[in-house]
Scaffold this motif. Structure first.
Motif, PDB file in Angstrom:
ATOM      1  N   PHE A 316       1.095  -1.005   0.110  1.00  0.00           N
ATOM      2  CA  PHE A 316      -0.165  -0.122   0.116  1.00  0.00           C
ATOM      3  C   PHE A 316       0.784   1.209  -0.029  1.00  0.00           C
ATOM      4  O   PHE A 316       1.441   1.382   0.636  1.00  0.00           O
ATOM      5  CB  PHE A 316      -1.388   0.127   0.892  1.00  0.00           C
ATOM      6  CG  PHE A 316      -1.826  -1.130   1.217  1.00  0.00           C
ATOM      7  CD1 PHE A 316      -3.175  -1.151   0.555  1.00  0.00           C
ATOM      8  CD2 PHE A 316      -1.471  -2.268   1.829  1.00  0.00           C
ATOM      9  CE1 PHE A 316      -4.169  -2.224   0.367  1.00  0.00           C
ATOM     10  CE2 PHE A 316      -1.977  -3.613   1.740  1.00  0.00           C
ATOM     11  CZ  PHE A 316      -3.590  -3.072   1.310  1.00  0.00           C
ATOM     12  N   THR A 325      -1.890   5.017   7.293  1.00  0.00           N
ATOM     13  CA  THR A 325      -1.663   4.153   6.259  1.00  0.00           C
ATOM     14  C   THR A 325      -0.947   2.244   7.651  1.00  0.00           C
ATOM     15  O   THR A 325      -1.550   1.672   6.814  1.00  0.00           O
ATOM     16  CB  THR A 325       0.013   4.050   5.894  1.00  0.00           C
ATOM     17  OG1 THR A 325       0.061   5.364   4.793  1.00  0.00           O
ATOM     18  CG2 THR A 325      -0.046   2.781   5.628  1.00  0.00           C
ATOM     19  N   VAL A 328      -5.357   1.422   7.596  1.00  0.00           N
ATOM     20  CA  VAL A 328      -5.228   0.193   6.352  1.00  0.00           C
ATOM     21  C   VAL A 328      -3.913  -0.806   6.286  1.00  0.00           C
ATOM     22  O   VAL A 328      -5.067  -1.875   5.304  1.00  0.00           O
ATOM     23  CB  VAL A 328      -4.325   1.687   4.436  1.00  0.00           C
ATOM     24  CG1 VAL A 328      -4.475   0.479   3.376  1.00  0.00           C
ATOM     25  CG2 VAL A 328      -5.493   3.033   5.211  1.00  0.00           C
ATOM     26  N   ASN A 331      -6.402  -3.413   8.422  1.00  0.00           N
ATOM     27  CA  ASN A 331      -7.880  -3.444   7.930  1.00  0.00           C
ATOM     28  C   ASN A 331      -7.506  -5.098   7.062  1.00  0.00           C
ATOM     29  O   ASN A 331      -8.768  -5.743   6.715  1.00  0.00           O
ATOM     30  CB  ASN A 331      -8.173  -3.026   7.478  1.00  0.00           C
ATOM     31  CG  ASN A 331      -9.285  -2.104   9.270  1.00  0.00           C
ATOM     32  OD1 ASN A 331      -9.558  -2.771   9.775  1.00  0.00           O
ATOM     33  ND2 ASN A 331      -9.100  -0.468   8.486  1.00  0.00           N
ATOM     34  N   ALA A 332      -6.327  -4.611   6.150  1.00  0.00           N
ATOM     35  CA  ALA A 332      -6.848  -5.468   4.531  1.00  0.00           C
ATOM     36  C   ALA A 332      -5.673  -6.168   4.847  1.00  0.00           C
ATOM     37  O   ALA A 332      -6.469  -7.588   4.013  1.00  0.00           O
ATOM     38  CB  ALA A 332      -5.518  -4.597   3.734  1.00  0.00           C
ATOM     39  N   GLY A 366      -8.900   0.230   3.691  1.00  0.00           N
ATOM     40  CA  GLY A 366      -8.515  -0.925   3.915  1.00  0.00           C
ATOM     41  C   GLY A 366      -8.722  -2.399   2.995  1.00  0.00           C
ATOM     42  O   GLY A 366      -8.118  -3.309   3.301  1.00  0.00           O
TER      43      GLY A 366
END
Length: 772
Positions: A316, A325, A328, A331-332, A366
């Motif tokens: 990312f 960030t 993100v 969550n991702a 995310g």
């Protein structure tokens, strides 16, 4: 007009004696003004003797600042102040998660558009002309623009002292080296999306007599803005007062600071009110965007279609500063397998610093990027297996009691298979309409590029999982103050929170909760400001859950105070009381008294907080956690598209959604949120992308950055189901983000189905289809 379906309701589901309570759909108090163009946004603010602020921004993605000469600008007629990093009264650093962002660049600039200097003048054009007279001597450096390389190449410059990795998070479950009968893999990329909100960044700062400052601002989180601004101004928090002004959309882009500190610095320096309003071009440079991503995915399954393993690596691009960030990446990776049972998982996620534009929060934070990848993978796996893609998804769907690859057990309904079943039951549009062809319904529309030649149709499905509220141990809470008194001869409730109304309808929801809990018709909403406790950010689909819970708690406290007063006065048992239609009623004795009589000239006021279930950080090595997220939401989409294979044009013919909302506090608003989220996901699928080359934005305007219009928005049937979460107030789930996430892969899967092409980038552009 879009259709919608809701389950049948019993009278007990609704307030019996008032209108506009929970389950009703009262009109939004701000709706008429917005539709008629009469609503006051933050850009409409004005103050007596006001100056205008403007920002000088770096023209380079990466450069060293050798010197700044502000003398010529100071001499320009009408200029009151020119400020640089040397004029920052407090700390020249701030940040949402990591304090790494300079208020004004000091020694180096890390992205094109970074603020370098400020001007205050008596006219906005004067301020802009003065900016042109500031002389900055830059030594241009080679920018770092490849996030994957930034993750692994130690020869690159370190953009920050700790290196170029903001966060690395691995997750393993089961056997990470498991093997399977059928394997599909690919590399997916997702472009940088802009929030494209209606109103650009704007606000007015007014210096106060106590040496502090009052800022009237459009934001998503008053208190976190206040704290960061106070630190930069070198002032105690109580001397930096924020009041919410009209917000023209947010979608995450207002979580990071823009002109908050800058306007306050200019106001305190000049002793005059200072207004700042970004142009649309400056807005593209001056706020964060959605993280672009590169994702390596591999899925393995048995010949019967049961998932055996998922392996993924995700990169990312966070741009110059950290912003959201770390979240993100969290969550991702935590949602990276989708709403599916997977016994063996190995996922790695990196969030990186580069010299590209900074990226932060955007709707579906995310979860959007991996959903595009894992749902593309599910379609490809279905094709490799010779299975129906819906059956494959249902076969592997999680449900209540499932254990996610983080180790968290789902403790509320997860109707993934049911959502897909409901979508399949919805009627499809006719394949070949009878009568003359209406070119408005074909790819290209009124541009008259086709009359149906070379047009093929495809149908695509997707289903996703999204976390609701903050995660990984963040103390997520909200505060509400509720007052009950007699005004104009009737009982009136006043609700005061700091929760930002950013277009999601939170103002209406708070009124509905107060009407239901207090049994009164009139509910006023106090202006949102920092004179009440923190409400957190209007993000992560959390406000109805968290602030709604706080309003409910405060209302219950007021109600108990009313009951106690009535009990003492009339000798009745407070435990038998209920509030309805402005009256206190005893269910045991039939005693009735008016609230007006009970209250008289008194005011009953209570302040309460609401805290959600405790969450825990993921293990930095294994990614395991007993509860990463508070709650999960689920939505599914079916997209029908027509594709002109000769010109690469796409027309989304129909975009249907099925979603579990837990409890529809306001059914009309729920459907509106799903419409809006679906349209935003459609935009990412086929048109929205900030073009960045060598760290420079190439399309900073709505002329070149395309967003869906009403002509691009197809008919939508929305099927809302309500499977209440026992852990949340009224059983609610977040609504606004999930449809944004599931719309994108559904549209891309439909295009892939129509064309047979292996589409691995979103948005899908004409050249991806016709090979130009």
């Amino acid at each position: 007009m879009a259709n919608r379906t809701f389950p049948a309701r019993t009278p007990q589901d609704l307030s019996e004696s008032i209108t506009g309570g929970i389950g009703d759909s009262p009109l939004r108090p701000d709706g008429t003004l917005k539709v008629r163009g009469e609503y006051a946004y933050s850009s409409d603010l004005w103050a007596e003797d006001m100056l205008w602020g403007a920002t000088l921004r770096s023209p380079h993605p990466y450069a060293r600042i050798n010197s700044i000469d502000i003398g010529p600008a100071l001499k320009h007629p009408g200029v009151y102040a020119v400020l640089t990093h040397e004029d920052v009264p407090g700390e020249n650093i701030y940040g949402l998660k990591v304090a790494d962002t300079p208020v004004l660049a000091e020694g180096i600039v890390r992205y094109e558009g970074e603020p370098v200097a400020l001007v205050a003048a008596d006219h906005p054009e004067t301020a802009r002309r003065a900016l042109e007279k500031i002389v900055v001597d830059y030594e241009v450096l080679e920018p770092v623009t490849d996030p994957e390389r930034a993750a692994h190449d130690d020869t690159l410059p370190k953009l920050h002292p700790e290196g170029n990795v903001v966060r690395y998070q691995p997750i393993t479950r089961g056997d990470p080296e498991a093997e399977a009968d059928v394997v599909v893999s690919d590399v997916y990329t997702l472009g940088m999306q802009d929030q494209a909100f209606l109103g650009p960044e704007s606000g007015v700062a007014i210096p106060a007599e106590d040496g502090g400052v009052d800022l009237f601002i459009a934001t998503q989180w008053l208190h976190v803005d206040q704290k960061q601004t106070a630190r930069a101004l070198g002032l105690p928090v109580e001397k930096v007062r924020f009041t919410m002004s009209g917000v023209g959309g947010a979608f995450g882009g207002r979580e990071d600071l823009s002109m908050q500190i800058h306007s306050c610095m200019l106001a305190l320096h000049t002793g005059k009110p200072v207004k700042m309003v970004y142009s649309r071009e400056e807005s593209f440079y001056g706020h964060v965007h959605r993280h672009p991503a590169k994702m390596y995915y591999e899925h393995g399954a048995t010949r019967d279609g049961e998932l055996v393993y998922v392996r993924a690596k995700m990169y990312f691009d966070g741009g110059a500063y950290a912003s959201k960030t770390p979240v993100v990446v969290s969550n991702a990776t935590a949602l990276g397998t989708g709403p599916y049972e997977v016994p063996n998982v190995r996922i790695e996620g990196w969030g990186l610093y580069t010299n590209n534009p900074p990226c932060g929060a955007m709707r579906g934070l995310g979860a959007v990027q991996p959903a595009y990848a894992y749902e593309s993978q599910m379609d490809k796996l279905a094709e490799a297996l010779g299975m129906d893609p819906v059956r494959l998804r249902q076969l592997n769907a999680i449900s209540e009691g499932s254990t996610m690859h983080t180790g968290q057990v789902l403790d509320s309904p997860a109707p993934v298979a049911e959502l897909l079943e409901r979508l399949e039951r919805l009627p499809l549009p006719p394949e070949n309409p009878t009568g003359p062809v209406d070119i408005r319904g074909l790819p290209g529309g009124l541009s008259n590029t086709t009359h149906g030649e070379g047009v093929v149709r495809g149908v695509g499905y997707s289903v996703i999982i999204k976390n609701v509220s903050y995660a990984e141990g963040a103390d997520d809470y909200s505060t509400a103050r509720v007052r009950l008194q007699v005004i104009g001869g009737e009982p009136v409730a006043m609700v005061h929170t700091a929760a930002a109304e950013v277009g999601q309808g939170l103002v209406t929801v708070q009124q509905q909760i107060a009407r239901t809990e207090l049994g009164v018709e009139r509910v006023n909403i106090h202006p949102n400001d920092t004179n009440v406790g923190d409400a957190g950010s209007s993000s992560a689909s959390r406000q109805t859950y968290i602030t709604g819970g706080a309003v409910k708690n405060a209302c219950e406290a007021v109600r108990e105070a009313v009951f106690a007063r009535v009990g003492r006065r009339y000798g009745e048992n407070p435990e038998d009381f209920s509030l309805s239609g402005g009256k206190v009623v005893s269910t045991a004795t039939g005693f009735v008294t008016d609230l007006v009589e009970v209250l008289g000239d008194d005011v009953i006021e209570e302040t309460r907080e609401y805290h959600h279930l405790r969450t825990y950080a993921m293990d930095p090595v294994t990614g395991q956690s007993q509860r990463v997220h508070v709650q999960h939401a689920f939505s599914a989409h079916r997209a029908v598209v027509d594709v002109d294979t000769e010109l690469g044009l796409v027309k989304v013919v129909q975009l249907d959604c099925a979603q579990d909302v837990g409890k529809a506090i306001n059914p009309d608003a729920v459907v509106g949120q799903i419409h809006g989220g679906s349209a935003q996901g459609l935009g990412l699928a086929v048109m929205e992308e900030i073009q960045v080359k060598d760290g420079r934005i190439r399309n900073p305007s709505f002329t070149d950055y395309l967003i869906p219009t009403i002509l691009d928005t197809p008919p939508m049937t929305v099927d809302v189901i309500e499977r209440g979460d026992p852990n949340s107030p009224y059983g609610v789930r977040g609504v606004g983000e999930p449809p944004t996430i599931s719309a994108t892969p559904a549209v891309v899967n439909a295009i892939r189905k129509a064309t047979g092409l292996n589409l691995t980038h979103t948005p899908v552009a004409p050249e991806h289809i016709c090979g130009a």
